[in-house]
Design an enzyme around this catalytic site. Structure first.
Site, PDB file in Angstrom:
ATOM      1  N   GLU A 112       0.831  -1.206   0.000  1.00 18.00           N
ATOM      2  CA  GLU A 112       0.000   0.000   0.000  1.00 18.00           C
ATOM      3  C   GLU A 112       0.866   1.257   0.000  1.00 18.00           C
ATOM      4  OE1 GLU A 112      -3.952  -1.729   2.297  1.00 18.00           O
ATOM      5  OE2 GLU A 112      -2.327  -0.865   3.478  1.00 18.00           O
ATOM      6  N   GLU A 132      -3.067 -10.141   4.145  1.00 23.05           N
ATOM      7  CA  GLU A 132      -3.967  -9.842   5.259  1.00 23.05           C
ATOM      8  C   GLU A 132      -5.081 -10.885   5.412  1.00 23.05           C
ATOM      9  OE1 GLU A 132      -2.257  -5.748   4.272  1.00 23.05           O
ATOM     10  OE2 GLU A 132      -2.696  -7.636   3.246  1.00 23.05           O
TER      11      GLU A 132
END
Length: 261
Positions: A112, A132
């Site tokens: 990210e 994740e």
């Protein structure tokens, strides 16, 4: 743990920012706040035109959130600082080019962070993932950004399965711009940064604001806003010395000298 998790090095108009938190360059709340201040200062310094974000070593760029710090009490919803997680994702009005030099494993919040840059260069041995899903959490920023950057089905596969992409596949899907041998990564990154630093900063600012603000606008609405100089950076550009310098340099068949004003 390194007492100075962020190293900065200034060369002319270029700021190099290196994430240095052994062993994996993971980001905790304190590091994120430092990064936010570093990038805020970069944004606000008129003499700086381009930033590079990279990681120390050749194994990890950044794996994202520091789970050990979380286990010790860092709250996932804690104070990440002025720029959000990693200092870049939510920093307002950042109208200067940022290059991510991905030198190693780039996953989770590290991916990210890289996606928050404008250009991503990578060493040929690196890999990318959003793991994740395997820890029962959501890659929130990536869920917003990635389907807009690469084909929807590839983005969803990464989000839903956590599978890894090597550098070649990441380049094939358009996630990164260029791949280099590890020994050449920073040389090539600095070469690109210097080229950008010699370019017109007011034009870069206008490009970044228009791209950012127009993302959720209809084409004609965005174009009308540009032509009517309703973007602050566009209005600044069209009334600047640099705008005149560009025309003069073209007429005089010489390279322009950009002053950023």
């Amino acid at each position: 743990m390194n007492d100075n998790p962020i190293k900065t090095h200034r060369v002319g108009h270029v700021l190099e920012v290196t994430l240095d938190r052994p062993k994996a360059n993971a980001i905790d709340l304190a590091t994120s706040r430092i990064m936010g201040q570093v990038f805020k200062d970069f944004r606000d310094d008129p003499d700086l035109r381009v930033a590079i974000i990279t990681g120390e070593g050749d194994k990890f760029f950044c794996p994202g959130w520091d789970l050990k710090a979380a286990a010790d009490g860092d709250a996932v919803d804690g104070d990440y600082g002025v720029g959000g997680f990693g200092g870049l994702q939510e920093l307002p009005h950042l109208n200067k080019p940022v290059i991510a030099a991905v030198n190693g494993i780039c996953c989770g919040g590290g991916l990210e962070l890289a996606l928050s840059a404008d250009i991503i260069l990578a060493a040929e041995h690196v890999s990318f993932a959003l793991p994740e899903i395997r820890s029962g959490t959501v890659a929130d920023a990536a869920s917003v950004k990635l389907p807009k950057r690469i084909p929807y089905h590839i983005a969803m596969e990464m989000l839903l399965t956590g599978r890894w992409l090597d550098a070649n596949e990441a380049a094939r899907w358009g996630m990164i711009n260029h791949i280099y041998p590890a020994v050449d990564l920073m040389t090539e990154t600095r070469k690109l940064a210097q080229m950008l630093a010699e370019g017109p900063p007011l034009v870069y600012a206008a490009i970044k604001e228009v791209v950012r603000e127009a993302e959720d606008m209809k084409f004609q609405d965005a174009l009308n806003k540009i032509t009517k100089s309703q973007f602050k950076t566009v209005e600044t550009l069209y009334t600047s010395e640099d705008q005149l310098e560009g025309a003069k340099a073209f007429a005089e068949k010489r390279d322009p000298v950009w002053k950023g004003r």
